[in-house]
Design a protein around this motif. Structure first.
Motif, PDB file in Angstrom:
ATOM      1  N   PHE A 152       0.741  -1.331  -0.147  1.00 45.21           N
ATOM      2  CA  PHE A 152      -0.134   0.042  -0.008  1.00 45.21           C
ATOM      3  C   PHE A 152       0.863   1.191  -0.066  1.00 45.21           C
TER       4      PHE A 152
ATOM      5  N   GLY B 102      -2.956  -7.151  -1.968  1.00 41.85           N
ATOM      6  CA  GLY B 102      -3.063  -5.665  -1.854  1.00 41.85           C
ATOM      7  C   GLY B 102      -3.520  -4.982  -3.156  1.00 41.85           C
TER       8      GLY B 102
ATOM      9  N   PHE C 268      -7.519   4.259  -7.087  1.00 45.70           N
ATOM     10  CA  PHE C 268      -6.358   3.748  -7.303  1.00 45.70           C
ATOM     11  C   PHE C 268      -5.699   3.734  -8.739  1.00 45.70           C
TER      12      PHE C 268
ATOM     13  N   LEU D 220       0.219   2.124 -12.375  1.00 46.49           N
ATOM     14  CA  LEU D 220       0.291   1.523 -11.113  1.00 46.49           C
ATOM     15  C   LEU D 220      -0.086   0.141 -10.666  1.00 46.49           C
TER      16      LEU D 220
ATOM     17  N   LEU E 259       2.442  -2.911  -9.455  1.00 45.89           N
ATOM     18  CA  LEU E 259       2.093  -3.817  -8.327  1.00 45.89           C
ATOM     19  C   LEU E 259       1.958  -5.287  -8.718  1.00 45.89           C
TER      20      LEU E 259
ATOM     21  N   TYR F  76       4.726   5.744  -5.688  1.00 50.37           N
ATOM     22  CA  TYR F  76       4.714   5.603  -7.049  1.00 50.37           C
ATOM     23  C   TYR F  76       4.390   7.054  -7.897  1.00 50.37           C
ATOM     24  N   ASN F  77       3.283   7.549  -7.050  1.00 51.00           N
ATOM     25  CA  ASN F  77       2.859   9.182  -7.261  1.00 51.00           C
ATOM     26  C   ASN F  77       3.933   9.992  -7.113  1.00 51.00           C
TER      27      ASN F  77
ATOM     28  N   LEU G 246       3.344   1.607  -1.536  1.00 48.88           N
ATOM     29  CA  LEU G 246       3.776   1.761  -3.029  1.00 48.88           C
ATOM     30  C   LEU G 246       2.911   2.786  -3.943  1.00 48.88           C
ATOM     31  N   VAL G 247       1.814   2.999  -3.376  1.00 44.76           N
ATOM     32  CA  VAL G 247       0.952   3.866  -4.078  1.00 44.76           C
ATOM     33  C   VAL G 247       1.362   5.320  -3.916  1.00 44.76           C
TER      34      VAL G 247
ATOM     35  N   MET H  57      -7.036  -3.261  -3.789  1.00 42.77           N
ATOM     36  CA  MET H  57      -7.452  -1.930  -4.552  1.00 42.77           C
ATOM     37  C   MET H  57      -8.193  -2.082  -5.846  1.00 42.77           C
TER      38      MET H  57
END
Lengths: 179, 530
Positions: A32, B222, B237, B248, B252, A38-39, A34-35, B226
């Motif tokens: 989580f 995960g 997301f 993204l 992942l 990443y941005n 990574l979200v 999402m």
């Protein structure tokens, strides 16, 4: 004797299981995290052609020695009953020069619809240098049934844009914002 | 606590009988058998799905099915083959063989072992249920997104995607439980004297696989969580309109997906040297080099994921990094290959079925590895990406490297597990039919891929017609020859020539010191390794 050995083994097993469960938990947290990560990376590197989403300051310098060709394309995503197109297919600007272009959107449904435009710049390496001062993409836009609207978009390409970039393409995708 | 129970009920009774005992058993051999049987069943389910696809692709144009159904078949085929056939087969072997090979009385966590298995049929049901519901007019069938579930397609997809998401959650829990069990067993239950560097390579391969699973399955869980909240709970997301990013999801997914490749292959790389050793009657070549190569590949697999979407648009430095890091995996892998070849070099070879599979495996898996090197090249990948070249490549690695490797293991250990010899003639026939029809199926796909045929499309240009027809014929022969495998296993389980304890003349390792089949509770006295 045997049970004593067994007891210590059970204790050892339990300890290792707990450690491994910690590793699993760590992986979930990592996934989580990574979200935002990443941005952040996208914002810093301009990866994926993400351009600024709030208004930038005007520039004062103009580099009249070079030209940059800026092309425009548009897409209406499924689920949005609009027509949407740029009113000019491309413009030529000097780096630093402020330019205004216009886009036209028409709601062809018989109800009020709000849409959100998402810009993307190609090549992605140019995106940190593409500065929007005024853009309809900064907030959602609402059109009444059958309404036509012309949106201005004010931008400049900053003077420190790399020499090898001569043409950039700005693409807008308009999404429905029901959700 | 559960270990104690397993140890204690040892002395009181022998092999329990009856259907009910399969639901409650904590015996590592029973659970291993259940994993292997489940895997075999799902292998045929996934196989039937892809035969539907190959039947459609026999001719250009749409003959048998709608494109939507075709899309559901390819995605479900991959999910089932990877999560319900290959991974359970490897876990089945782990349950059966790791305690025997390291001299442990059972797995460390027998009760968790039982739960880990019984989650699998639930997950498989969730994967297949949408197809059956669609027959009754409920929903629109399985996930039509391909196994990668890429957003935004999967955000928009039908309820099949939700079934797939929950199936992946359950499969993930099952794999993580299984992995924790393997790690704890290997770390805490080895026989006295069996140091890590004396441990059989199969245990080593599985140890690394287990760590990879623990580290990456939660990332997949995960990502699909999402996806689920994007679909139903208004998060963004992967939705560009809400400030998210579909790319993204690819990061992942492949952060899990690339290690997954090695998760499938490492157990096979582990036991293959043992098979080569047995039938070439030479000790394992380069044990230490192999162990360190396995570890190196495990670590490298975690940092190369973006080569699966090199064409998605990345800055050049990132492209170069992912290209070179991916190619660097070929170094430890080459060490392994040379060790395998050196192992049979000048050996006293005999060609029983497991050895045939092992040698075929080295050759064909080599082709899979080398074509992967081509795909990792950024410049070349622009042409090969999403073409049939990729399909051919990953079947050379996963069908050969995974499934044919597992088949070698099945023939190798079947006499030990059942106490009977399988039918050698049928086994050899099965090998030759499999190897030839496999190449007939997938070799043409390299060429149609190079010529530009995209994957995942139910129709294709006329110029690809002949090669696709060959490919489809090959696929049906390949599918049908697996019935020989099924028959051979069933026949072997029911009877046949009695197997000796050692089974193979050149067999080495603790599992061959036990009777065939091993007693219900192996090692009543724990062995000591000098």
């Amino acid at each position: 004797m045997e049970t004593l050995k067994q007891k210590s083994l059970n204790k050892k097993n339990k300890k290792l299981v707990l450690k491994l469960m910690g590793l699993v938990l760590g992986s979930i947290i990592f996934a989580f995290s990574l979200v935002p990560l990443y941005n952040l990376i996208c914002n810093v590197t301009g990866l994926n052609g993400k351009t600024n989403s709030v208004a930038d300051q005007t520039s004062l310098k103009i580099d009249a020695s070079r030209w940059i060709k800026v092309e425009f394309t548009s897409t209406v995503m499924p689920g949005l009953g609009w027509n949407f197109y740029p009113n000019q297919s491309s413009v030529k600007v000097h780096p630093g020069e402020i330019m205004v272009v216009t886009f036209t959107a028409k709601n062809i449904t018989n109800e009020v619809v709000a849409g959100q435009a998402i810009p993307s710049l190609s090549p992605g390496q140019a995106s940190p240098y593409f500065k929007k001062i005024e853009c309809f993409c900064f907030q959602r836009q609402e059109l009444k049934a059958g309404e036509t609207k012309t949106f201005p978009m004010r931008f400049y390409v900053s003077t420190d844009v790399p020499q090898d970039i001569k043409t950039v393409t700005l693409s807008y995708a308009f999404y429905n914002t029901v959700k | 606590m559960s270990t104690k129970a397993a140890i204690h009920h040892d002395e009181h009774h022998d092999h329990p009988k009856g259907m009910k005992h399969w639901f409650t058993t904590t015996n590592h051999k029973d659970i291993g058998t259940m994993y292997l049987i489940f895997s075999l069943i799902m292998f045929f389910v996934g196989g039937i799905m892809i035969l539907g696809v190959r039947a459609e692709l026999f001719q250009p144009g749409l003959q048998l099915m709608k494109p939507e159904f075709y899309n559901q078949l390819i995605g479900s085929h991959a999910l089932i083959m990877i999560f319900a056939a290959l991974m359970p087969a490897a876990t089945g072997f782990a349950n059966w063989m790791i305690p025997l090979q390291i001299g442990a009385p059972d797995m460390a966590l027998p009760r968790i072992n039982n739960w880990g298995f019984w989650l699998l049929p639930v997950a498989a049901t969730l994967l297949i249920l949408p197809f059956i519901l669609a027959l009754f007019g409920v929903g629109d069938g399985g996930a039509a997104t391909g196994w990668t579930l890429y957003a935004p397609l999967s955000v928009q997809g039908g309820m099949g995607v939700d079934f797939a998401i929950f199936a992946i959650h359950i499969l993930g829990v099952s794999s993580v439980l299984g992995s924790i069990n393997v790690i704890v067993t290997i770390f805490n239950m080895r026989a006295p004297g069996m140091t890590l560097m004396k441990m059989p390579l199969f245990a080593w391969g599985w140890l690394i696989t287990a760590f990879l699973l623990v580290a990456t399955i939660p990332v997949l869980a995960g990502a699909v969580t999402m996806l689920l909240t994007d679909r139903h709970f208004g998060t963004h997301f992967f939705d560009a309109a809400g400030g998210g990013d579909p790319i993204l999801f690819q990061h992942l997914f492949w952060f899990f997906g690339h290690p997954e490749v090695y998760i499938l292959l490492l157990p096979v790389w582990g036991f293959m040297p043992q098979i080569l050793q047995t039938f070439s009657r030479k000790p394992i070549f380069g044990y230490k080099a192999q162990v360190f190569s396995l570890i190196a590949i495990g670590i490298l697999s975690l940092v190369v994921w973006a080569h699966h979407f090199l064409t998605a648009g990345m800055p050049v430095p990132a492209l170069l990094y992912f290209m070179y890091s991916t190619m660097s995996i070929s170094l430890p892998l080459a060490v392994l290959f040379f060790c395998w070849i050196a192992n049979i070099w000048k050996g006293a070879l005999t060609f029983e079925t497991p050895m045939l599979f092992a040698i075929g495996w080295i050759i064909l898996f080599g082709i899979g590895g080398l074509t992967g090197l081509v795909l990792a090249d950024v410049a070349a990948d622009a042409q090969y990406h999403h073409s049939y070249f990729v399909v051919a490549h990953f079947h050379y690695t996963l069908f050969v490297g995974g499934i044919m490797g597992i088949m070698a293991g099945v023939y190798y250990w079947l006499p030990k597990m059942t106490g009977h010899m399988y039918n050698e003639k049928l086994g050899k026939l099965h090998f030759w039919l499999t190897a030839i029809s496999f190449n007939l199926t997938f070799l043409p796909q390299f060429f149609v891929g190079l010529a530009g045929m995209p994957r995942r499309i139910p129709d294709y240009a006329l110029q690809f017609a002949e090669f696709n027809a060959i490919s489809s014929v090959g696929a049906f022969i390949l599918g049908l020859s697996q019935l020989l495998f099924l028959y051979n296993i069933i026949a072997c389980a029911r009877g046949g020539k009695k197997a000796t304890d050692k089974v193979w003349e050149g067999a080495e390792g603790l599992e061959w010191t036990l009777s065939s089949p091993p007693p219900y509770h192996s090692f009543s006295k724990q062995p000591t390794i000098k």
